[in-house]
Design an enzyme around this catalytic site. Structure first.
Site, PDB file in Angstrom:
ATOM      1  N   CYS A   1      -2.933   7.767   5.073  1.00 46.31           N
ATOM      2  CA  CYS A   1      -3.093   7.255   3.705  1.00 46.31           C
ATOM      3  C   CYS A   1      -4.391   7.753   3.081  1.00 46.31           C
ATOM      4  O   CYS A   1      -4.488   7.906   1.874  1.00 46.31           O
ATOM      5  CB  CYS A   1      -3.031   5.740   3.690  1.00 46.31           C
ATOM      6  SG  CYS A   1      -3.620   4.968   5.188  1.00 46.31           S
TER       7      CYS A   1
ATOM      8  N   GLU B   1       0.886  -1.164   0.000  1.00 44.44           N
ATOM      9  CA  GLU B   1       0.000   0.000   0.000  1.00 44.44           C
ATOM     10  C   GLU B   1       0.912   1.199   0.000  1.00 44.44           C
ATOM     11  O   GLU B   1       1.742   1.337   0.901  1.00 44.44           O
ATOM     12  CB  GLU B   1      -0.892  -0.023   1.237  1.00 44.44           C
ATOM     13  CG  GLU B   1      -2.018   0.982   1.139  1.00 44.44           C
ATOM     14  CD  GLU B   1      -2.184   1.764   2.405  1.00 44.44           C
ATOM     15  OE1 GLU B   1      -2.409   1.171   3.459  1.00 44.44           O
ATOM     16  OE2 GLU B   1      -2.067   3.008   2.326  1.00 44.44           O
TER      17      GLU B   1
HETATM   18  P1  NAP Z   1       9.450   3.767   3.515  1.00 42.17           P
HETATM   19  O1  NAP Z   1      10.684   4.576   3.404  1.00 42.17           O
HETATM   20  O2  NAP Z   1       8.904   3.218   2.266  1.00 42.17           O
HETATM   21  O3  NAP Z   1       9.784   2.573   4.546  1.00 42.17           O
HETATM   22  C1  NAP Z   1       8.810   1.651   4.983  1.00 42.17           C
HETATM   23  C2  NAP Z   1       9.498   0.389   5.495  1.00 42.17           C
HETATM   24  O4  NAP Z   1      10.044  -0.343   4.395  1.00 42.17           O
HETATM   25  C3  NAP Z   1      10.683   0.658   6.406  1.00 42.17           C
HETATM   26  O5  NAP Z   1      10.717  -0.369   7.373  1.00 42.17           O
HETATM   27  C4  NAP Z   1      11.882   0.562   5.499  1.00 42.17           C
HETATM   28  O6  NAP Z   1      13.028   0.121   6.166  1.00 42.17           O
HETATM   29  C5  NAP Z   1      11.455  -0.494   4.509  1.00 42.17           C
HETATM   30  N1  NAP Z   1      12.001  -0.284   3.175  1.00 42.17           N
HETATM   31  C6  NAP Z   1      11.742   0.763   2.355  1.00 42.17           C
HETATM   32  N2  NAP Z   1      12.378   0.609   1.178  1.00 42.17           N
HETATM   33  C7  NAP Z   1      13.030  -0.566   1.251  1.00 42.17           C
HETATM   34  C8  NAP Z   1      13.875  -1.276   0.343  1.00 42.17           C
HETATM   35  N3  NAP Z   1      14.154  -0.801  -0.877  1.00 42.17           N
HETATM   36  N4  NAP Z   1      14.402  -2.445   0.737  1.00 42.17           N
HETATM   37  C9  NAP Z   1      14.141  -2.935   1.969  1.00 42.17           C
HETATM   38  N5  NAP Z   1      13.354  -2.305   2.879  1.00 42.17           N
HETATM   39  C10 NAP Z   1      12.813  -1.132   2.527  1.00 42.17           C
HETATM   40  O7  NAP Z   1       8.276   4.564   4.204  1.00 42.17           O
HETATM   41  P2  NAP Z   1       8.239   5.504   5.507  1.00 42.17           P
HETATM   42  O8  NAP Z   1       9.541   5.487   6.219  1.00 42.17           O
HETATM   43  O9  NAP Z   1       7.095   5.084   6.274  1.00 42.17           O
HETATM   44  O10 NAP Z   1       7.943   6.949   4.953  1.00 42.17           O
HETATM   45  C11 NAP Z   1       8.588   7.504   3.831  1.00 42.17           C
HETATM   46  C12 NAP Z   1       7.562   8.035   2.837  1.00 42.17           C
HETATM   47  O11 NAP Z   1       6.604   7.008   2.527  1.00 42.17           O
HETATM   48  C13 NAP Z   1       6.701   9.166   3.330  1.00 42.17           C
HETATM   49  O12 NAP Z   1       7.326  10.404   3.207  1.00 42.17           O
HETATM   50  C14 NAP Z   1       5.472   9.041   2.457  1.00 42.17           C
HETATM   51  O13 NAP Z   1       5.684   9.701   1.249  1.00 42.17           O
HETATM   52  C15 NAP Z   1       5.343   7.578   2.212  1.00 42.17           C
HETATM   53  N6  NAP Z   1       4.289   6.928   3.052  1.00 42.17           N
HETATM   54  C16 NAP Z   1       3.050   6.832   2.533  1.00 42.17           C
HETATM   55  C17 NAP Z   1       2.052   6.230   3.271  1.00 42.17           C
HETATM   56  C18 NAP Z   1       0.666   6.103   2.716  1.00 42.17           C
HETATM   57  O14 NAP Z   1      -0.150   5.491   3.351  1.00 42.17           O
HETATM   58  N7  NAP Z   1       0.362   6.636   1.559  1.00 42.17           N
HETATM   59  C19 NAP Z   1       2.289   5.745   4.553  1.00 42.17           C
HETATM   60  C20 NAP Z   1       3.585   5.859   5.062  1.00 42.17           C
HETATM   61  C21 NAP Z   1       4.580   6.460   4.288  1.00 42.17           C
HETATM   62  P3  NAP Z   1      14.129   1.169   6.719  1.00 42.17           P
HETATM   63  O15 NAP Z   1      13.385   2.228   7.454  1.00 42.17           O
HETATM   64  O16 NAP Z   1      14.998   0.342   7.583  1.00 42.17           O
HETATM   65  O17 NAP Z   1      14.794   1.678   5.487  1.00 42.17           O
END
Ligand code: NAP
Length: 525
Positions: free
Chosen positions: A302, A265
């Site tokens: 979200c 998601e």
């Molecule tokens: P994220 O950077 O995508 O990380 C989410 C989880 O996935 C973390 O545990 C991260 O681990 C892991 N992860 C991410 N990319 C990975 C990869 N390439 N390989 C392995 N593991 C990976 O999301 P976030 O930290 O929650 O927030 C960042 C951005 O996501 C926000 O600024 C927003 O734009 C978006 N977001 C959107 C929603 C929505 O519902 N639309 C919700 C939350 C976030 P690590 O932290 O250890 O890297």
């Protein structure tokens, strides 16, 4: 409950060997105790191996035993709610009362899934009895039920640190389906994650189940997440977060020698379409209600309604003024993590550069990771010209679109990528236009809302929290609501089986007393 910072691997506490971190209090911008250790490949392998060892017995637990596990987790969450909400608040800056609400929602979800398990309908037991006299060929007895996929890797979300995290709907629905869970905790709230992990670990032990039913891992960078997705014994993945992260993991899983389902998601702007009669009748109320909802949880939801489209005409000015007033009055508030705050600032710049005009801004940031509320306006032609304007800005920002006419409104609707939800604000005079808009929205969203604002997700049988890409990677499923369990099930057909060898759900006298489809008719016979 004492936090140790250890990983929870089956029944064990393990000090990770791949580094360590402290949680950040983003309001004060200070680190908080204790030290949390990171796991590496070795710990991933141990947790997954245990989950695989647990799978066959856990998948075959009676409905009563599995439901009791889910209820124990719910009771455990209830028991630690004040402590859990305080810790989650320290680590995210979200208000304690909001987090207590999240904990209550999580406990309710586990109880609801216990009831889904007891009803047994998720098995979708289907029986086509043998027809020995059928011509030209006899039919053998065929029976089908759904069983669990296998060990599931769940990536906890950052933005709802309880109800979409360790004890969130993904965990509840995977455990309900019969899948052992390896939870990759989000580093934005490691203490809250450990508290919830301990509740689940204890409930597994109190239920007399194999320890491998649940493990909690934490890691630095991508290594641990990648190792989980690559592990040959992992049979499915769920993820909530960024589009970049979600798609990296999705593609990785498809490159495995044995590709597995990945339910991500990722991103949604939840557009609101204000139709002309509704705009003329109550423009100010719509603008006020939209903006109030947009600002909830510092815009980090979200389902945040991020884009409002209205045809310029009677009511538009009132709507715009109401939106500006709400945003102007809003104080800057702490965002969840430094990373999310920095991404927010960058995305505000992206909107500016793409031609959106800033028409209102809330109080200036004081804390390091505060997010200032912002309202942009753009005309419909510009939005059509610059598709990046329709992309998510995760945080307290919204875009008001001044649309030229209804044809342009429909043209814009056709340009949206997949969404979790879309809203129509309508009066009876708008019904003809709403009927034109509806098929356009159905193709692009998982939920269509009329005369309300995208709302914290109701967890019920009809709930859908999903939608076409990029809202999710698989629009056939939901991550919230009772049908979320379907992500973790697959059908198995048993042909020509003696009754003694059939699974209980398919035996002749229906010992579970569940609804079954027999020769195409639903019955409990
Ligand atoms: P994220 O950077 O995508 O990380 C989410 C989880 O996935 C973390 O545990 C991260 O681990 C892991 N992860 C991410 N990319 C990975 C990869 N390439 N390989 C392995 N593991 C990976 O999301 P976030 O930290 O929650 O927030 C960042 C951005 O996501 C926000 O600024 C927003 O734009 C978006 N977001 C959107 C929603 C929505 O519902 N639309 C919700 C939350 C976030 P690590 O932290 O250890 O890297």
């Amino acid at each position: 409950m004492k936090l140790t910072g250890n990983l929870l691997i089956g029944a064990q506490e393990v000090s990770g060997t791949a580094g360590r971190m402290m949680a950040l209090n983003p309001v004060m911008n200070v680190e908080i105790e204790p030290l949390f250790t990171f796991g590496g490949i070795e710990q991933v392998d141990r947790a997954v191996q245990l989950a695989d060892d647990a799978f066959e017995s856990y998948n075959r637990t009676s409905l009563a035993v599995r439901a009791a596990l889910l209820e124990r987790i719910a009771d455990g969450l209830d028991a630690i709610t004040p402590e859990l909400a305080r810790r989650a608040s320290l680590e995210t800056g979200l208000p304690v009362a909001q987090l207590e609400g999240e904990a209550a929602k999580s406990a309710i979800q586990f109880r609801q899934f216990a009831s889904v398990v007891r009803q047994g309908r998720f098995r979708q037991a289907t029986i086509d009895p043998s027809q020995p006299a059928r011509q030209p060929r006899a039919r053998m007895d065929h029976r089908m039920q759904k069983i669990a996929l296998g060990p599931i890797a769940i990536f906890g979300a950052s933005n709802f640190p309880i109800s979409y995290s360790v004890a969130g709907g993904d965990t509840a629905s995977a455990l309900a389906a019969g899948c052992p869970v390896i939870l990759k905790a989000h580093n934005g709230h490691p203490g809250a994650s450990e508290l919830m992990g301990r509740v689940i670990q204890q409930a597994v032990s109190d239920s007399g189940l194999h320890e491998g039913v649940f493990s909690l891992l934490r890691g630095a960078g991508n290594e641990i997440g990648e190792a989980l997705v690559d592990h040959p014994l992992i049979k499915g993945v769920t993820f909530t977060g960024s589009e970049g992260g979600g798609m990296a993991l999705f593609r990785r899983a498809q490159r495995r020698p044995d590709p597995i389902p990945v339910f991500t998601e990722m991103t949604s702007v939840n557009p609101t379409f204000v139709l002309p009669a509704a705009l003329a009748a109550r423009g100010a109320a719509i603008g006020d209600g939209f903006t109030e909802r947009m600002l909830v949880t510092v815009g980090q939801a979200c389902l945040k309604p991020a884009i409002l489209l209205a045809v310029d005409g009677p009511g538009y000015l009132e709507l715009k003024n109401a939106m500006m007033l709400r945003v102007d009055e809003m104080q800057a508030r702490t965002m969840l993590t430094p990373g999310i705050n920095m991404a927010y600032r960058k995305n505000l710049e992206r909107q500016n550069n793409a031609g959106a005009v800033q028409i209102a801004a809330g109080g200036e940031p004081h804390g390091e990771w505060d997010g200032q509320s912002v309202l942009f306006e753009v005309d419909g032609a510009c939005l059509l010209d610059k598709p990046t304007l329709s992309e998510e800005v995760f945080g307290p920002a919204a875009l008001l679109v001044r649309v030229e006419d209804v044809e342009q409104l429909i043209a814009i609707a056709r340009r949206f990528r997949g969404q979790l939800s879309a809203t129509m604000q309508i009066d009876t005079v708008d019904y003809a236009l709403a009927e034109r808009l509806l098929p356009v929205l159905e193709r692009r969203t998982g939920r269509i809302v009329v005369n309300a604002f995208a709302h914290p997700q109701e967890v019920s049988y009809a709930s859908i929290h999903g939608g076409p890409f990029p809202a999710t990677s698989d629009s056939r499923f939901t991550s919230v609501g009772m049908s979320a369990i379907e992500r973790f099930l697959r059908p198995v057909c048993y042909q020509g089986f003696p009754d003694e060898l059939l699974p209980e759900a398919l035996q002749h006298n229906n010992p579970l007393g569940i609804w079954r489809l027999t020769d195409g008719e639903l019955s409990k016979a």
